[in-house]
Design a protein around this motif. Sequence first.
Motif, PDB file in Angstrom:
ATOM      1  N   MET A   1     -22.585   5.337  -7.764  1.00  0.00           N
ATOM      2  CA  MET A   1     -21.960   5.182  -6.376  1.00  0.00           C
ATOM      3  C   MET A   1     -22.826   3.981  -5.876  1.00  0.00           C
ATOM      4  O   MET A   1     -21.919   3.262  -4.927  1.00  0.00           O
ATOM      5  CB  MET A   1     -22.459   6.361  -5.406  1.00  0.00           C
ATOM      6  N   GLN A   2     -23.804   3.594  -6.370  1.00  0.00           N
ATOM      7  CA  GLN A   2     -24.414   2.294  -5.791  1.00  0.00           C
ATOM      8  C   GLN A   2     -23.434   1.044  -6.006  1.00  0.00           C
ATOM      9  O   GLN A   2     -23.325   0.014  -5.274  1.00  0.00           O
ATOM     10  CB  GLN A   2     -25.774   1.960  -6.149  1.00  0.00           C
ATOM     11  N   ARG A   3     -22.770   1.156  -7.214  1.00  0.00           N
ATOM     12  CA  ARG A   3     -21.999  -0.023  -7.560  1.00  0.00           C
ATOM     13  C   ARG A   3     -20.526  -0.123  -6.543  1.00  0.00           C
ATOM     14  O   ARG A   3     -20.017  -1.102  -6.575  1.00  0.00           O
ATOM     15  CB  ARG A   3     -21.060   0.224  -8.759  1.00  0.00           C
ATOM     16  N   TYR A   4     -20.404   1.118  -5.763  1.00  0.00           N
ATOM     17  CA  TYR A   4     -19.235   1.069  -4.806  1.00  0.00           C
ATOM     18  C   TYR A   4     -19.667   0.953  -3.401  1.00  0.00           C
ATOM     19  O   TYR A   4     -18.760   1.382  -2.542  1.00  0.00           O
ATOM     20  CB  TYR A   4     -18.304   2.080  -5.239  1.00  0.00           C
ATOM     21  N   ARG A   5     -20.950   0.483  -3.114  1.00  0.00           N
ATOM     22  CA  ARG A   5     -21.567   0.505  -1.738  1.00  0.00           C
ATOM     23  C   ARG A   5     -20.632  -0.546  -0.726  1.00  0.00           C
ATOM     24  O   ARG A   5     -20.652  -0.318   0.480  1.00  0.00           O
ATOM     25  CB  ARG A   5     -22.867   0.072  -1.629  1.00  0.00           C
ATOM     26  N   PHE A   6     -20.034  -1.431  -1.454  1.00  0.00           N
ATOM     27  CA  PHE A   6     -19.140  -2.430  -0.682  1.00  0.00           C
ATOM     28  C   PHE A   6     -18.044  -1.699   0.090  1.00  0.00           C
ATOM     29  O   PHE A   6     -17.411  -2.245   1.190  1.00  0.00           O
ATOM     30  CB  PHE A   6     -18.611  -3.370  -1.539  1.00  0.00           C
ATOM     31  N   VAL A   7     -17.523  -0.608  -0.308  1.00  0.00           N
ATOM     32  CA  VAL A   7     -16.613   0.164   0.434  1.00  0.00           C
ATOM     33  C   VAL A   7     -17.012   0.481   1.877  1.00  0.00           C
ATOM     34  O   VAL A   7     -16.092   1.126   2.842  1.00  0.00           O
ATOM     35  CB  VAL A   7     -15.691   1.326  -0.335  1.00  0.00           C
ATOM     36  N   LEU A   8     -18.258   0.622   2.041  1.00  0.00           N
ATOM     37  CA  LEU A   8     -18.715   0.905   3.351  1.00  0.00           C
ATOM     38  C   LEU A   8     -18.838  -0.346   4.302  1.00  0.00           C
ATOM     39  O   LEU A   8     -19.148  -0.130   5.722  1.00  0.00           O
ATOM     40  CB  LEU A   8     -20.422   1.305   3.519  1.00  0.00           C
ATOM     41  N   ALA A   9     -18.295  -1.364   3.896  1.00  0.00           N
ATOM     42  CA  ALA A   9     -18.248  -2.520   4.835  1.00  0.00           C
ATOM     43  C   ALA A   9     -16.917  -2.471   5.891  1.00  0.00           C
ATOM     44  O   ALA A   9     -15.978  -1.687   5.575  1.00  0.00           O
ATOM     45  CB  ALA A   9     -17.849  -3.938   3.574  1.00  0.00           C
ATOM     46  N   ALA A  10     -17.301  -3.230   6.932  1.00  0.00           N
ATOM     47  CA  ALA A  10     -16.049  -2.917   7.893  1.00  0.00           C
ATOM     48  C   ALA A  10     -14.699  -3.306   7.477  1.00  0.00           C
ATOM     49  O   ALA A  10     -13.973  -2.510   7.869  1.00  0.00           O
ATOM     50  CB  ALA A  10     -16.785  -4.037   9.204  1.00  0.00           C
ATOM     51  N   ARG A  11     -14.428  -4.434   6.541  1.00  0.00           N
ATOM     52  CA  ARG A  11     -13.170  -4.450   5.940  1.00  0.00           C
ATOM     53  C   ARG A  11     -12.533  -3.374   5.202  1.00  0.00           C
ATOM     54  O   ARG A  11     -11.686  -2.809   5.531  1.00  0.00           O
ATOM     55  CB  ARG A  11     -13.188  -5.768   5.181  1.00  0.00           C
ATOM     56  N   TRP A  12     -13.369  -2.821   4.443  1.00  0.00           N
ATOM     57  CA  TRP A  12     -12.975  -1.541   3.935  1.00  0.00           C
ATOM     58  C   TRP A  12     -12.843  -0.238   4.792  1.00  0.00           C
ATOM     59  O   TRP A  12     -12.011   0.405   4.517  1.00  0.00           O
ATOM     60  CB  TRP A  12     -13.941  -1.473   2.421  1.00  0.00           C
TER      61      TRP A  12
ATOM     62  N   VAL B   1      -0.984   6.490  -1.681  1.00  0.00           N
ATOM     63  CA  VAL B   1      -1.978   5.665  -0.811  1.00  0.00           C
ATOM     64  C   VAL B   1      -3.268   5.894  -1.413  1.00  0.00           C
ATOM     65  O   VAL B   1      -4.031   4.942  -1.716  1.00  0.00           O
ATOM     66  CB  VAL B   1      -2.044   6.276   0.722  1.00  0.00           C
ATOM     67  N   PRO B   2      -4.039   7.080  -1.801  1.00  0.00           N
ATOM     68  CA  PRO B   2      -5.321   7.183  -2.320  1.00  0.00           C
ATOM     69  C   PRO B   2      -5.382   6.414  -3.603  1.00  0.00           C
ATOM     70  O   PRO B   2      -6.482   5.918  -4.204  1.00  0.00           O
ATOM     71  CB  PRO B   2      -5.456   8.606  -2.470  1.00  0.00           C
ATOM     72  N   VAL B   3      -4.276   6.480  -4.343  1.00  0.00           N
ATOM     73  CA  VAL B   3      -4.124   5.969  -5.696  1.00  0.00           C
ATOM     74  C   VAL B   3      -4.165   4.473  -5.542  1.00  0.00           C
ATOM     75  O   VAL B   3      -4.911   3.721  -6.027  1.00  0.00           O
ATOM     76  CB  VAL B   3      -2.807   6.369  -6.546  1.00  0.00           C
ATOM     77  N   GLY B   4      -3.699   3.791  -4.532  1.00  0.00           N
ATOM     78  CA  GLY B   4      -3.709   2.537  -4.331  1.00  0.00           C
ATOM     79  C   GLY B   4      -5.062   2.174  -3.915  1.00  0.00           C
ATOM     80  O   GLY B   4      -5.565   1.040  -4.144  1.00  0.00           O
ATOM     81  N   TRP B   5      -5.721   2.831  -2.974  1.00  0.00           N
ATOM     82  CA  TRP B   5      -7.032   2.574  -2.589  1.00  0.00           C
ATOM     83  C   TRP B   5      -8.222   2.807  -3.596  1.00  0.00           C
ATOM     84  O   TRP B   5      -8.875   1.551  -3.672  1.00  0.00           O
ATOM     85  CB  TRP B   5      -7.497   3.739  -1.506  1.00  0.00           C
ATOM     86  N   VAL B   6      -7.893   3.429  -4.678  1.00  0.00           N
ATOM     87  CA  VAL B   6      -8.711   3.609  -5.785  1.00  0.00           C
ATOM     88  C   VAL B   6      -8.482   2.359  -6.720  1.00  0.00           C
ATOM     89  O   VAL B   6      -9.633   1.652  -7.110  1.00  0.00           O
ATOM     90  CB  VAL B   6      -8.692   4.746  -6.657  1.00  0.00           C
ATOM     91  N   VAL B   7      -7.379   1.811  -6.732  1.00  0.00           N
ATOM     92  CA  VAL B   7      -6.996   0.743  -7.840  1.00  0.00           C
ATOM     93  C   VAL B   7      -7.678  -0.334  -7.110  1.00  0.00           C
ATOM     94  O   VAL B   7      -8.207  -1.388  -7.857  1.00  0.00           O
ATOM     95  CB  VAL B   7      -5.605   0.523  -7.850  1.00  0.00           C
ATOM     96  N   LEU B   8      -7.460  -0.672  -5.857  1.00  0.00           N
ATOM     97  CA  LEU B   8      -8.101  -1.989  -5.343  1.00  0.00           C
ATOM     98  C   LEU B   8      -9.676  -1.989  -5.234  1.00  0.00           C
ATOM     99  O   LEU B   8     -10.128  -2.928  -5.460  1.00  0.00           O
ATOM    100  CB  LEU B   8      -7.672  -1.995  -3.557  1.00  0.00           C
ATOM    101  N   ALA B   9     -10.149  -0.689  -5.029  1.00  0.00           N
ATOM    102  CA  ALA B   9     -11.668  -0.692  -5.022  1.00  0.00           C
ATOM    103  C   ALA B   9     -12.122  -0.963  -6.407  1.00  0.00           C
ATOM    104  O   ALA B   9     -13.239  -1.778  -6.846  1.00  0.00           O
ATOM    105  CB  ALA B   9     -12.087   0.696  -4.672  1.00  0.00           C
ATOM    106  N   ARG B  10     -11.574  -0.506  -7.571  1.00  0.00           N
ATOM    107  CA  ARG B  10     -11.872  -0.801  -9.005  1.00  0.00           C
ATOM    108  C   ARG B  10     -11.521  -2.363  -9.421  1.00  0.00           C
ATOM    109  O   ARG B  10     -12.406  -2.954  -9.823  1.00  0.00           O
ATOM    110  CB  ARG B  10     -11.094   0.099  -9.882  1.00  0.00           C
TER     111      ARG B  10
END
Length: 271
Positions: free
Chosen positions: A1-12, A222-231
């Motif tokens: 999960m550390q690799r995806y800590r960027f999703v806690l940024a304001a933009r995300w 919507v959640p599928v698109g969110w996961v694709v963007l994050a990856r």
Amino acid sequence: MQRYRFVLAARWLLLTLAGVVVMVVCALLSQWQWGRAVERAAANEVIAESREAAPVDEVLPAGSGLDDAARWTLVEARGVYDAENEIVLRAQTNNGLNGFEIVTPLVLEDGSALLVDRGFVASESTGHVPDYPAAPSGEVTVTARIYEYEESSGGVTEVDGHLESRRLSDDMLGSYFDYDLRAAWVADIEPAEGFTALETPSFKDWQNYSYAVQWALFAAMVPVGWVVLARRERKDMDEEADAEAAPGGEPEAAGADEESGVAPVSPSPRT
């Protein structure tokens, strides 16, 4: 999960909030369309199964509202037509034709009245109401289908001794009569010669079912698109990090200049 800590940024976080709002809206629209489909399917079933007419006092009693179960059913009413308060509905369509519908109050035994759509007459493209059969005098029995009053729209005018309107609304027309109107209007299913019966209502419930499924799919995307963007962003970040960590290029090997015969000078490591 550390690799995806960027999703806690304001933009995300804003992107995630927007996605949640879109999902909720799509889910609500799907639910609404499904409810409409169920209502239309039930109406089609009532229309298909309505073969016998019930007494109007049982289905549309005086002083009461319209029961949902009574909508689209058949009733039988006995009374006297009030031809002096006839209503002409303008700009109507029936079986693909433009024309007019003629509505006449049927005064019942208790003094209340039922608005009866006696039938449709096609337009003659003259701008005037064509001739149509007069309402029969004396006591008559009418077999008709129940319709809900329409919403108010436009106005009511008095032309050549009759009322004209585009909508059959009790709110607009009630003040023109000296008697109370029943909670719905009806359409004669066996109109007199010279009239055309109103086409039997038929609702496209399958269309609403289709819309409901489409909105549900939009919500699921919507959640599928969110996961694709994050990856994808994680992948871009990894590629950028790899490029920064890669060693610099080796200097070119020294060699004799074939034309001058002078060996090239190697650049200084400091330069």
